[in-house]
Scaffold this motif. Structure first.
Motif, PDB file in Angstrom:
ATOM      1  N   TYR A 179      -3.135  -1.477   2.257  1.00 58.12           N
ATOM      2  CA  TYR A 179      -1.886  -1.616   3.734  1.00 58.12           C
ATOM      3  C   TYR A 179      -2.781  -2.954   4.417  1.00 58.12           C
ATOM      4  N   ASN A 180      -3.622  -2.777   4.728  1.00 55.93           N
ATOM      5  CA  ASN A 180      -3.645  -4.163   5.839  1.00 55.93           C
ATOM      6  C   ASN A 180      -3.781  -5.459   5.261  1.00 55.93           C
ATOM      7  N   PHE A 181      -4.100  -5.777   4.275  1.00 51.34           N
ATOM      8  CA  PHE A 181      -4.093  -7.213   3.350  1.00 51.34           C
ATOM      9  C   PHE A 181      -2.648  -7.169   2.969  1.00 51.34           C
ATOM     10  N   PHE A 182      -1.652  -6.505   2.162  1.00 48.21           N
ATOM     11  CA  PHE A 182      -0.704  -6.926   2.119  1.00 48.21           C
ATOM     12  C   PHE A 182       0.513  -5.800   2.825  1.00 48.21           C
ATOM     13  N   PHE A 183       0.683  -5.452   3.801  1.00 50.65           N
ATOM     14  CA  PHE A 183       1.566  -5.340   4.346  1.00 50.65           C
ATOM     15  C   PHE A 183       1.824  -4.806   5.767  1.00 50.65           C
ATOM     16  N   ILE A 184       0.659  -5.802   6.458  1.00 53.39           N
ATOM     17  CA  ILE A 184       0.500  -5.571   7.797  1.00 53.39           C
ATOM     18  C   ILE A 184       0.431  -6.720   8.275  1.00 53.39           C
ATOM     19  N   GLU A 185       1.183  -7.564   9.608  1.00 50.90           N
ATOM     20  CA  GLU A 185       1.200  -8.759  10.146  1.00 50.90           C
ATOM     21  C   GLU A 185      -0.054  -9.413  10.516  1.00 50.90           C
ATOM     22  N   PRO A 186      -0.866 -10.229  10.141  1.00 51.42           N
ATOM     23  CA  PRO A 186      -1.260 -10.915   9.046  1.00 51.42           C
ATOM     24  C   PRO A 186      -1.100 -10.722   7.633  1.00 51.42           C
ATOM     25  N   THR A 187       0.152 -10.859   6.473  1.00 50.17           N
ATOM     26  CA  THR A 187      -0.787 -10.712   5.851  1.00 50.17           C
ATOM     27  C   THR A 187      -1.273 -11.736   5.103  1.00 50.17           C
ATOM     28  N   GLY A 188      -2.355 -11.140   3.718  1.00 52.37           N
ATOM     29  CA  GLY A 188      -3.643 -11.888   2.954  1.00 52.37           C
ATOM     30  C   GLY A 188      -4.272 -11.628   4.260  1.00 52.37           C
ATOM     31  N   VAL A 234      -4.461   3.272  -6.478  1.00 49.35           N
ATOM     32  CA  VAL A 234      -4.439   1.528  -5.380  1.00 49.35           C
ATOM     33  C   VAL A 234      -3.397   1.406  -5.486  1.00 49.35           C
ATOM     34  N   GLY A 235      -3.852   0.783  -6.789  1.00 50.52           N
ATOM     35  CA  GLY A 235      -3.116  -0.937  -7.589  1.00 50.52           C
ATOM     36  C   GLY A 235      -1.431  -0.702  -8.131  1.00 50.52           C
ATOM     37  N   ALA A 236      -1.815   0.434  -8.830  1.00 46.44           N
ATOM     38  CA  ALA A 236      -0.069   0.398  -8.939  1.00 46.44           C
ATOM     39  C   ALA A 236       0.640   0.952  -7.672  1.00 46.44           C
ATOM     40  N   THR A 237       0.008   1.441  -6.997  1.00 44.21           N
ATOM     41  CA  THR A 237       0.901   1.886  -5.489  1.00 44.21           C
ATOM     42  C   THR A 237       1.147   0.373  -4.528  1.00 44.21           C
ATOM     43  N   THR A 238       0.018  -0.308  -4.605  1.00 41.27           N
ATOM     44  CA  THR A 238       0.167  -1.749  -4.205  1.00 41.27           C
ATOM     45  C   THR A 238       1.355  -2.652  -4.765  1.00 41.27           C
ATOM     46  N   LEU A 239       1.410  -2.290  -6.190  1.00 38.70           N
ATOM     47  CA  LEU A 239       2.291  -3.297  -6.992  1.00 38.70           C
ATOM     48  C   LEU A 239       3.913  -2.981  -6.432  1.00 38.70           C
ATOM     49  N   PHE A 240       4.352  -2.072  -6.085  1.00 36.80           N
ATOM     50  CA  PHE A 240       5.460  -0.596  -5.957  1.00 36.80           C
ATOM     51  C   PHE A 240       5.579  -0.947  -4.740  1.00 36.80           C
ATOM     52  N   GLY A 241       4.909  -0.994  -3.942  1.00 32.45           N
ATOM     53  CA  GLY A 241       5.229  -1.920  -2.644  1.00 32.45           C
ATOM     54  C   GLY A 241       5.795  -2.683  -2.176  1.00 32.45           C
ATOM     55  N   LEU A 242       5.022  -3.964  -3.163  1.00 30.96           N
ATOM     56  CA  LEU A 242       5.801  -5.323  -3.009  1.00 30.96           C
ATOM     57  C   LEU A 242       6.655  -5.288  -3.995  1.00 30.96           C
ATOM     58  N   GLY A 243       7.121  -4.515  -4.607  1.00 31.75           N
ATOM     59  CA  GLY A 243       8.100  -4.933  -5.694  1.00 31.75           C
ATOM     60  C   GLY A 243       9.423  -4.341  -4.671  1.00 31.75           C
ATOM     61  N   ILE A 244       9.185  -2.720  -4.257  1.00 26.30           N
ATOM     62  CA  ILE A 244      10.204  -2.155  -3.382  1.00 26.30           C
ATOM     63  C   ILE A 244      10.541  -3.404  -1.868  1.00 26.30           C
ATOM     64  N   LEU A 254       5.638   2.715   4.347  1.00 28.19           N
ATOM     65  CA  LEU A 254       4.880   2.680   3.083  1.00 28.19           C
ATOM     66  C   LEU A 254       4.225   2.873   2.798  1.00 28.19           C
ATOM     67  N   SER A 255       2.900   3.695   3.931  1.00 32.81           N
ATOM     68  CA  SER A 255       2.035   3.708   4.374  1.00 32.81           C
ATOM     69  C   SER A 255       2.078   5.502   3.562  1.00 32.81           C
ATOM     70  N   LEU A 301      -9.961   2.571   0.096  1.00 34.65           N
ATOM     71  CA  LEU A 301      -8.989   0.998  -0.583  1.00 34.65           C
ATOM     72  C   LEU A 301      -7.671   1.034  -0.364  1.00 34.65           C
ATOM     73  N   SER A 302      -7.498   2.189  -0.119  1.00 38.52           N
ATOM     74  CA  SER A 302      -5.587   2.158   0.309  1.00 38.52           C
ATOM     75  C   SER A 302      -5.354   1.558   2.333  1.00 38.52           C
ATOM     76  N   PHE A 303      -6.371   2.085   2.732  1.00 40.01           N
ATOM     77  CA  PHE A 303      -7.277   1.705   3.739  1.00 40.01           C
ATOM     78  C   PHE A 303      -6.753  -0.558   4.063  1.00 40.01           C
ATOM     79  N   VAL A 304      -7.390  -0.303   3.180  1.00 38.87           N
ATOM     80  CA  VAL A 304      -7.479  -1.874   3.126  1.00 38.87           C
ATOM     81  C   VAL A 304      -6.125  -2.805   2.517  1.00 38.87           C
TER      82      VAL A 304
END
Length: 885
Positions: free
Chosen positions: A450-459, A400-410, A419-420, A445-448
């Motif tokens: 994806y919600n935290f980094f890619f769904i508005e509002p991010t963060g 999940v961590g590697a997927t998140t970093l790859f998704g943020l870079g892309i 991205l899901s 972990l993917s649910f959290v």
């Protein structure tokens, strides 16, 4: 004739059971609620009455416990000597089998034998006696039944050390209930008629309380009533009587390696006994799951053995969905009630198996056995090793961590809307590599992430747009479903690989056995493959010609069996049941013995070396062992049939030789003897009245027929010497022309009209051979040529050198020999058609010729036709002698 309907026919199974009982001894159990009710007294009193009526009654063992009236009843009845010369000596099983009385009394059915005895329990000794056809009387208290031992502890507060399986009581042919009211029994105790004073004082605080005795009495009465009901049902089935049939209840009991499964088994046994129902005990395991700890495996085996002792049928099942497998088995086996345990306490993170079975059971009744609260420790639960935990927990975080970093870079380069799908890949990867739990963790972990980094509002773990919330819900549902499917696929793949390994092992074993020739090589192949498959030392035993079971193959080869282990092996061979390590026969030995049985007979015994602290074989190893032994039985049967076929072939050949010999004796002895007898009788009766010429003819006939008899006997003697290897041919330089002349002269003396054409190459070198034997061979060939070529036809003899060989040929001009018979003519007693009008002969001449030539290091060969499509040529070849320098 009245046609018998299905309803009027007796139950075939009941009739088969009745027929089986006729060939064995009868077991009668005197059952009591507590010590002191008079079981032994009643048993001996009845035995004295039978003895007075003429029955052969013998006391194998009786415990009087110091009761005088009981000891007096035993006086006058033959009693076997105990193994130990003490008051509590052991029962001598072998002496009882040797004595074989009509009725044998063996007290204390629940007694445990001393360590090292053939059987650990006395009821197993009694089972062997019954199988030998001996009627047995024995005694039992109700608290010694295995299914009631825990209940008796709660009733009386006294642990029961010695128990017997319930199946022993169910298999009894007759139960005699010996009963006393509690008040009378306590009165006997105080009067000193049950125990000595010191023991009686302790007994008052244990079993001998009114409430306890009443409860035990109720248990004894109920069990006796159940047995009477079973006997009535058996009688109705055997007699085809429409009566009070059993209700047909059948129980399915679910057990595992947990501690409460023992309680579940005991409660199910009492429930089955009360319902008079058959019951099936099943343990479940998931495909590809890690092997249980030794403690859990041993506890599971103990639970299954307990169920078997209580009369249940046991099975092991492998399935990914326990609920579906349990219900499928229940429907296939026509189960009416399921018994399952529920551990104490609530499990928040797991679905309760009993609840799931209750929801989906439909019309099948479910009995849930509640567990007793008890402290749980982490060590009591099955835990994964550190590498397994690291993979199960670490892989979801990493993927999940590697997927998140790859998704943020892309996403920084290109705005993607799907991205899901990357996170679904992380979930599937975790499921395939680490299993179901890892997939569920990755989905969360993917649910959290994806919600935290890619769904508005991010963060933040909030969702601003309704459609984003719906997408997130759909994502988590798809992730969970995909993870479950991928995990199930992985489990099925692991199961397939496991089955493929087992199939490959069987295939390799079959190939190894198919390449083995002979019994010894088959036994060696069995031992080596069993050792490689089960990683344990193996010994294979088979019966020798005397019927004695002996070790024939072992791997590693340096293993030996001591006398006790050989006794256990013999038991497995004779009884066709497992013996040895942790079984009911000699359980203290190092090896576990299992018979190798084909469809027709017992072929041998295979033994596995077990360690001192080993538990019973795991289920997978047990199945593998049984499958390999089945293959071994087929191979041994094939080797046995091949050996028997070869022996039968040899026997047939021997019969053919014997028949030919008898035929030769009847013709070749009787005919010349008849001629000699007739000539001698004529000379004796009419000698003076006969002309001189006639007397000379009769004397010549006697001489010729005597010569025939002498040659016949000589041929038989020569053939016997050749086959026995007694003929020792010399190999020295011999002069061939001289030998040919000597053989020709000898043949002419026997046949004056014989015409021989000689052609010998000049300067023919000497050959290596035996002059006497070669002359005999040439004489046989000339006699044969005269017989089949005709008296008026010449026989040609040629001799020359062919390279390093000397060749001598004898050729006649007879009808010749068919090509198919050119080799047969050298067989013993083989005779073709008549030649010159005389009998065809003994059929030994050419066989002797080949034997003598072989002994000299030469050869003989027949060729036909030889001259102008007629005749036969026999060619002898011998090596030439080296010339002197």
């Amino acid at each position: 004739m009245v046609r018998q309907t299905e309803k009027d026919r007796p139950d075939p199974k009941a009739l088969l059971q009745l027929a089986a009982r006729e060939s064995r001894g009868k077991l009668t159990i005197f059952l009591g609620a507590a010590p002191g009710v008079g079981k032994t007294y009643a048993m001996l009193e009845r035995a004295r009455a039978l003895r007075a009526a003429g029955t052969d009654v013998v006391i194998g063992l009786v415990e009087t416990h110091g009761r005088g009236e009981t000891a007096r009843l035993a006086e006058g009845i033959e009693t076997l000597q105990r193994l130990e010369n003490t008051a509590y000596g052991e029962f001598d099983l072998d002496a009882a089998l040797a004595r074989r009385p009509g009725l044998l009394i063996v007290d204390e059915l629940a007694h445990s034998n001393k360590v090292g005895a053939r059987h650990p329990k006395r009821h197993q000794d009694i089972a062997e006696l019954i199988a030998a056809g001996i009627d047995i009387w024995t005694a039992l208290n109700i608290q010694h039944l295995e299914s009631l031992s825990d209940l008796v502890v709660r009733i009386a507060g006294v642990p029961v050390r010695e128990t017997i399986p319930d199946i022993v009581l169910k298999s009894a042919d007759e139960i005699v209930l010996v009963d006393l009211p509690p008040a009378e029994l306590i009165e006997r105790l105080h009067a000193g008629k049950i125990y000595l004073p010191d023991n009686a004082a302790r007994a008052v605080g244990g079993f001998f309380k009114p409430a306890t005795l009443t409860a035990l009495r109720e248990l004894a009465l109920r069990r006796a009533a159940d047995r009477v009901d079973d006997q009535m049902v058996d009688f109705l089935r055997q007699s085809a009587v429409d009566g009070p049939w059993a209700t047909g209840e059948r129980l399915l009991v679910c057990v595992g390696p947990d501690q409460m499964s023992e309680k579940v088994v005991r409660i199910a046994s009492r429930l089955a006994s009360g319902l008079n129902a058959r019951w099936l005990v099943v343990s479940m395991a998931r495909p590809g799951a890690a092997l249980p700890s030794p403690t859990d495996a041993e506890r599971l085996e103990e639970n299954l053995r307990l169920a078997e002792r209580l009369g249940a049928e046991t099975r092991r099942e492998t399935a990914a969905d326990f609920v579906e497998a349990i219900l499928r088995l229940a429907r296939r086996e026509h189960i009416t009630q399921i018994v399952i345990g529920r551990p104490a306490g609530r499990r928040w993170l797991r679905r309760s198996l009993p609840d799931a079975v209750l929801r989906r059971a439909g019309d099948i009744g479910v009995h849930v056995v509640p567990g007793e609260p008890q402290p749980q420790t982490r060590k009591s639960r099955k835990t994964l090793s550190l590498p397994e935990w690291a993979l199960t927990l670490g892989l979801p975080f990493f993927s999940v961590g590697a997927t998140t970093l790859f998704g943020l870079g892309i996403n920084a380069l290109v705005a993607l809307q799907n991205l899901s799908m990357l996170y679904l890949a992380a979930v599937l990867l975790s499921a395939v590599i680490a299993g179901r739990f890892s997939a569920l963790l990755a989905a969360g972990l993917s649910f959290v992430a994806y919600n935290f980094f890619f769904i508005e509002p991010t963060g933040a773990l909030t969702v601003a747009q309704p459609q984003e919330l719906l997408s997130l819900v759909i994502f988590i549902a798809v992730a969970l479903a995909s993870g479950q499917l991928a995990a199930r696929l992985r489990e099925q793949a692991d199961l397939s690989r496991q089955q493929a390994r087992q199939s490959q092992a069987l295939l390799d074993f079959s190939r190894k056995l198919s390449g083995a020739h002979g019994l010894d090589s088959v036994l060696d192949a069995i031992a080596s493959h069993l050792q490689s498959s089960l990683s344990r030392s193996v010994v294979v035993l088979a019966a020798n010609e005397d019927g004695e079971l002996v070790p024939t193959s072992a791997w590693p080869p340096d293993q030996t069996l001591d006398p006790t282990e050989l006794t256990a092996a013999r038991w497995a061979f004779d009884k066709r049941e497992p013996a040895g390590f942790l079984t009911g026969t000699l359980p203290q030995v190092r090896y576990l013995f299992r018979p190798i049985v084909s469809a027709q007979r017992i072929l041998g015994v295979a033994a596995l070396r077990m360690g001192p602290g080993d538990a019973p074989l795991p289920a997978d190893d047990e199945r593998t062992w049984i499958a390999l032994l089945d293959q071994a039985a087929i191979a041994l049967d094939r080797a046995r049939l091949s050996r028997e076929s070869a022996q039968a072939s040899v026997a047939r050949e021997g019969e053919k030789v014997q028949a030919a010999l008898l035929s030769s004796l009847s013709h070749d002895l009787r005919t010349p003897l008849a001629s000699i007898t007739g000539a001698i009788t004529t000379l004796r009766q009419l000698g003076d009245k006969l002309p001189a010429e006639t007397r000379d003819d009769l004397l010549l006939s006697i001489e010729e027929e005597s010569g025939r008899l002498n040659r016949f006997v000589a041929n038989l003697f020569e053939m016997t010497r050749i086959e026995a290897g007694i003929v020792k041919a010399r190999r020295e330089p011999i002069d061939l022309p001289t030998i040919i002349d000597a053989a020709t002269a000898r043949a002419r003396r026997l046949h004056p009209d014989l015409q021989v054409e000689l052609s010998i190459a000049p300067d023919l070198p000497h050959a290596l051979g035996d002059a006497t034997l070669l002359e005999q061979v040439l004489f046989n060939l000339l006699d044969n040529a005269r017989k089949y070529g005709g008296a008026d036809q010449p026989v040609a003899v040629f001799a020359k050198a062919e390279g390093k060989l000397a060749a001598i040929s004898v050729t006649d001009t007879g009808k010749g020999i068919p090509e198919a018979d050119l080799e047969k003519i050298f067989e013993k007693f083989y005779r073709r058609a008549k030649g010159d009008g005389r009998p065809a002969g003994t059929g030994l001449g050419l066989s002797i010729a080949r034997g003598l030539m072989t002994a000299m290091g030469g050869s003989i060969k027949a060729t036909s036709p030889a001259i102008r499509k007629r005749g036969t040529r026999f060619t002898l070849r011998l090596p030439l002698a080296e010339k002197d320098s």
